[in-house]
Design a protein around this motif. Structure first.
Motif, PDB file in Angstrom:
ATOM      1  N   ASN A   1       8.896  19.973  -1.815  1.00  0.00           N
ATOM      2  CA  ASN A   1       9.394  19.737  -3.175  1.00  0.00           C
ATOM      3  C   ASN A   1       8.217  19.293  -4.032  1.00  0.00           C
ATOM      4  O   ASN A   1       8.063  18.113  -4.357  1.00  0.00           O
ATOM      5  N   THR A   2       7.361  20.226  -4.375  1.00  0.00           N
ATOM      6  CA  THR A   2       6.133  19.887  -5.080  1.00  0.00           C
ATOM      7  C   THR A   2       6.424  19.410  -6.498  1.00  0.00           C
ATOM      8  O   THR A   2       7.431  19.762  -7.100  1.00  0.00           O
ATOM      9  N   GLY A   3       5.514  18.600  -7.004  1.00  0.00           N
ATOM     10  CA  GLY A   3       5.634  18.096  -8.361  1.00  0.00           C
ATOM     11  C   GLY A   3       6.364  16.776  -8.478  1.00  0.00           C
ATOM     12  O   GLY A   3       6.521  16.258  -9.580  1.00  0.00           O
ATOM     13  N   LEU A   4       6.801  16.211  -7.351  1.00  0.00           N
ATOM     14  CA  LEU A   4       7.521  14.932  -7.401  1.00  0.00           C
ATOM     15  C   LEU A   4       6.579  13.746  -7.293  1.00  0.00           C
ATOM     16  O   LEU A   4       6.887  12.653  -7.769  1.00  0.00           O
ATOM     17  N   GLN A   5       5.458  13.927  -6.630  1.00  0.00           N
ATOM     18  CA  GLN A   5       4.401  12.925  -6.563  1.00  0.00           C
ATOM     19  C   GLN A   5       3.080  13.609  -6.868  1.00  0.00           C
ATOM     20  O   GLN A   5       2.944  14.835  -6.721  1.00  0.00           O
ATOM     21  N   ALA A   6       2.106  12.832  -7.272  1.00  0.00           N
ATOM     22  CA  ALA A   6       0.813  13.412  -7.612  1.00  0.00           C
ATOM     23  C   ALA A   6       0.122  13.999  -6.392  1.00  0.00           C
ATOM     24  O   ALA A   6      -0.685  14.922  -6.504  1.00  0.00           O
ATOM     25  N   ILE A   7       0.429  13.464  -5.210  1.00  0.00           N
ATOM     26  CA  ILE A   7      -0.156  13.955  -3.971  1.00  0.00           C
ATOM     27  C   ILE A   7       0.970  14.515  -3.109  1.00  0.00           C
ATOM     28  O   ILE A   7       1.868  13.787  -2.692  1.00  0.00           O
ATOM     29  N   ASN A   8       0.935  15.811  -2.839  1.00  0.00           N
ATOM     30  CA  ASN A   8       2.027  16.485  -2.124  1.00  0.00           C
ATOM     31  C   ASN A   8       1.672  16.660  -0.650  1.00  0.00           C
ATOM     32  O   ASN A   8       1.357  17.745  -0.190  1.00  0.00           O
ATOM     33  N   THR A   9       1.713  15.581   0.104  1.00  0.00           N
ATOM     34  CA  THR A   9       1.328  15.633   1.504  1.00  0.00           C
ATOM     35  C   THR A   9       2.510  16.019   2.388  1.00  0.00           C
ATOM     36  O   THR A   9       3.649  15.648   2.118  1.00  0.00           O
ATOM     37  N   PRO A  10       2.284  16.759   3.479  1.00  0.00           N
ATOM     38  CA  PRO A  10       3.352  17.055   4.438  1.00  0.00           C
ATOM     39  C   PRO A  10       3.670  15.837   5.289  1.00  0.00           C
ATOM     40  O   PRO A  10       2.905  14.859   5.317  1.00  0.00           O
ATOM     41  N   ASP A  11       4.795  15.878   5.987  1.00  0.00           N
ATOM     42  CA  ASP A  11       5.208  14.761   6.842  1.00  0.00           C
ATOM     43  C   ASP A  11       4.498  14.856   8.187  1.00  0.00           C
ATOM     44  O   ASP A  11       4.993  15.462   9.134  1.00  0.00           O
ATOM     45  N   THR A  12       3.320  14.259   8.277  1.00  0.00           N
ATOM     46  CA  THR A  12       2.560  14.294   9.525  1.00  0.00           C
ATOM     47  C   THR A  12       2.524  12.937  10.224  1.00  0.00           C
ATOM     48  O   THR A  12       2.159  12.853  11.387  1.00  0.00           O
ATOM     49  N   ASN A  13       2.885  11.887   9.509  1.00  0.00           N
ATOM     50  CA  ASN A  13       2.875  10.539  10.085  1.00  0.00           C
ATOM     51  C   ASN A  13       4.183   9.830   9.785  1.00  0.00           C
ATOM     52  O   ASN A  13       4.780  10.015   8.735  1.00  0.00           O
ATOM     53  N   ALA A  14       4.614   9.021  10.729  1.00  0.00           N
ATOM     54  CA  ALA A  14       5.842   8.241  10.546  1.00  0.00           C
ATOM     55  C   ALA A  14       5.651   6.887  11.210  1.00  0.00           C
ATOM     56  O   ALA A  14       4.814   6.721  12.103  1.00  0.00           O
ATOM     57  N   ILE A  15       6.416   5.907  10.773  1.00  0.00           N
ATOM     58  CA  ILE A  15       6.348   4.585  11.379  1.00  0.00           C
ATOM     59  C   ILE A  15       7.714   4.226  11.950  1.00  0.00           C
ATOM     60  O   ILE A  15       8.734   4.796  11.571  1.00  0.00           O
ATOM     61  N   TYR A  16       7.738   3.281  12.883  1.00  0.00           N
ATOM     62  CA  TYR A  16       9.007   2.779  13.394  1.00  0.00           C
ATOM     63  C   TYR A  16       9.282   1.418  12.787  1.00  0.00           C
ATOM     64  O   TYR A  16       8.354   0.660  12.453  1.00  0.00           O
ATOM     65  N   LEU A  17      10.551   1.089  12.619  1.00  0.00           N
ATOM     66  CA  LEU A  17      10.969  -0.208  12.072  1.00  0.00           C
ATOM     67  C   LEU A  17      12.130  -0.735  12.897  1.00  0.00           C
ATOM     68  O   LEU A  17      13.131  -0.033  13.085  1.00  0.00           O
ATOM     69  N   TYR A  18      12.010  -1.972  13.378  1.00  0.00           N
ATOM     70  CA  TYR A  18      13.061  -2.636  14.130  1.00  0.00           C
ATOM     71  C   TYR A  18      13.459  -3.893  13.357  1.00  0.00           C
ATOM     72  O   TYR A  18      12.683  -4.854  13.286  1.00  0.00           O
ATOM     73  N   PHE A  19      14.653  -3.887  12.772  1.00  0.00           N
ATOM     74  CA  PHE A  19      15.126  -5.033  11.993  1.00  0.00           C
ATOM     75  C   PHE A  19      15.790  -6.039  12.931  1.00  0.00           C
ATOM     76  O   PHE A  19      16.917  -5.841  13.390  1.00  0.00           O
ATOM     77  N   GLN A  20      15.075  -7.122  13.180  1.00  0.00           N
ATOM     78  CA  GLN A  20      15.501  -8.141  14.133  1.00  0.00           C
ATOM     79  C   GLN A  20      16.152  -9.321  13.409  1.00  0.00           C
ATOM     80  O   GLN A  20      16.268  -9.340  12.179  1.00  0.00           O
ATOM     81  N   ALA A  21      16.559 -10.330  14.192  1.00  0.00           N
ATOM     82  CA  ALA A  21      17.096 -11.564  13.623  1.00  0.00           C
ATOM     83  C   ALA A  21      16.097 -12.134  12.617  1.00  0.00           C
ATOM     84  O   ALA A  21      14.887 -12.146  12.860  1.00  0.00           O
ATOM     85  N   GLY A  22      16.618 -12.599  11.480  1.00  0.00           N
ATOM     86  CA  GLY A  22      15.776 -13.127  10.418  1.00  0.00           C
ATOM     87  C   GLY A  22      15.542 -12.146   9.295  1.00  0.00           C
ATOM     88  O   GLY A  22      15.117 -12.534   8.204  1.00  0.00           O
TER      89      GLY A  22
END
Length: 339
Positions: free
Chosen positions: A85-106
């Protein structure tokens, strides 16, 4: 370094206006790092943050592993599928990296939006996940039943599911998401609306939900205890679907702009084509007519292509190169709101 500086500035003004006392920490910022603001990975930024702070993760962040969230934080990325979906951000990078998130107590009350998440695990109440691409999401209830979880405007590559030890999850709000795999919430209850389940073998297991304005391409829905209103189904009517206003045996090629037998490479394939049976097929909470699927429903829940977060973004930037010697410089910036 002009582009990241401008992007950071735009986000900074927006976030400060809504969170006056919050500090903004950055991960993967490609410009010159500032001590106490910039961090090389998410966990270091998290550990340095205070409750109520904002962590901003840049779209060209390289390898950032993610980590455990044990504080109430706001986490913001730049979106996903930006090359589709080009034109939505100035830099149109592909999805090559992702992070994990674990929402714990607190981490109760935390929110995340605009990220590509490789693995999401939630162990506590009142977590909001919006406009994210998610490889999988697991829900745990550990010591007490979970409640108040929101999944809004997300793109699921893998399952959204309870873990085997879950006894009860209440007040789930699951709206305007794309599901490319299964949904297994047999011990949960809540509101499931304006989603698209786009894979034929996904298997959906819901219980005690109000299910409305969705589009289902699935061949298997275990749906005891649910009420179905104004949904679009690929399969024929059966006894498990209890409710009104539902449409059955609908050819998905008549529904979507670019339907390819559940081969979804980009979210823009799922816009509704002219004359789609999903147009005007749903009802909002106030009874007004809306479309079924991700682009209908309540105003604040409508799906945004590429998960662009709801802060202003630079979608166009023209600037001289580093070697330019004109004075003054001519810079052209295009900025849009993404509410």
């Amino acid at each position: 370094m002009l582009k990241p500086l401008l992007l950071s500035t735009i986000l900074l003004f927006s976030l400060v206006s809504t969170s006056v006392y919050a500090k903004i920490l950055r991960v993967g910022y490609p410009g010159q790092a500032k001590e106490g603001i910039d961090y090389p990975d998410f966990q270091k930024a998290h550990d340095a943050a205070a409750t109520g702070d904002v962590i901003q993760i840049y779209q060209h962040y390289g390898s950032i592993s993610g980590g455990n969230v044990t504080k109430k934080l706001t986490i913001i990325g730049f979106g996903y599928l930006l090359d589709k979906n080009t034109g939505l951000q100035a830099i149109n990078t592909p999805d090559t990296n992702a992070i994990y998130l674990y929402f714990q107590a607190g981490s109760k009350g935390s929110s995340v939006q605009g990220l590509y998440i490789s693995g999401l695990q939630i162990y506590t109440n009142d977590i909001t996940v919006s406009r994210c691409r998610i490889s999988y999401a697991y829900l745990y209830n550990n010591e007490s039943p979970l409640s108040g979880l929101t999944f809004k405007g997300c793109y699921f590559d893998g399952n959204l599911q309870e873990t085997s030890q879950v006894t009860k999850i209440s007040n789930l709000y699951i709206v305007n998401n794309i599901f490319r795999s299964g949904i297994s919430l047999p011990n949960s209850s809540g509101f499931f609306a304006n989603n698209i389940s786009a894979y034929y073998y996904s298997n959906i297991n819901l219980n005690s939900f109000l299910v409305k304005n969705n589009i289902f391409y699935d061949n298997s829905i275990a749906a005891n205890g649910n009420i179905f209103e104004n949904n679009i189904f690929f399969f024929a009517d059966n006894a498990t679907i209890i409710g009104t206003g539902n449409k059955f045996s609908v050819d998905m090629s008549t529904v979507f702009t670019n339907w390819n037998n559940s081969t979804i490479e980009a979210d823009n394939q799922l816009t509704l084509k002219a004359g789609s049976p999903a147009k005007g097929a749903g009802k909002k909470n106030d009874g007004k007519v809306t479309d079924a699927g991700i682009f209908g429903g309540e105003e604040g829940d409508v799906y945004k292509l590429s998960g662009i977060p709801d802060v202003p973004a630079i979608y166009k930037l023209t600037a001289p190169s580093k070697t330019a010697n004109t004075n003054p410089y001519t810079i052209s910036v295009g900025v849009r709101s993404n509410n």
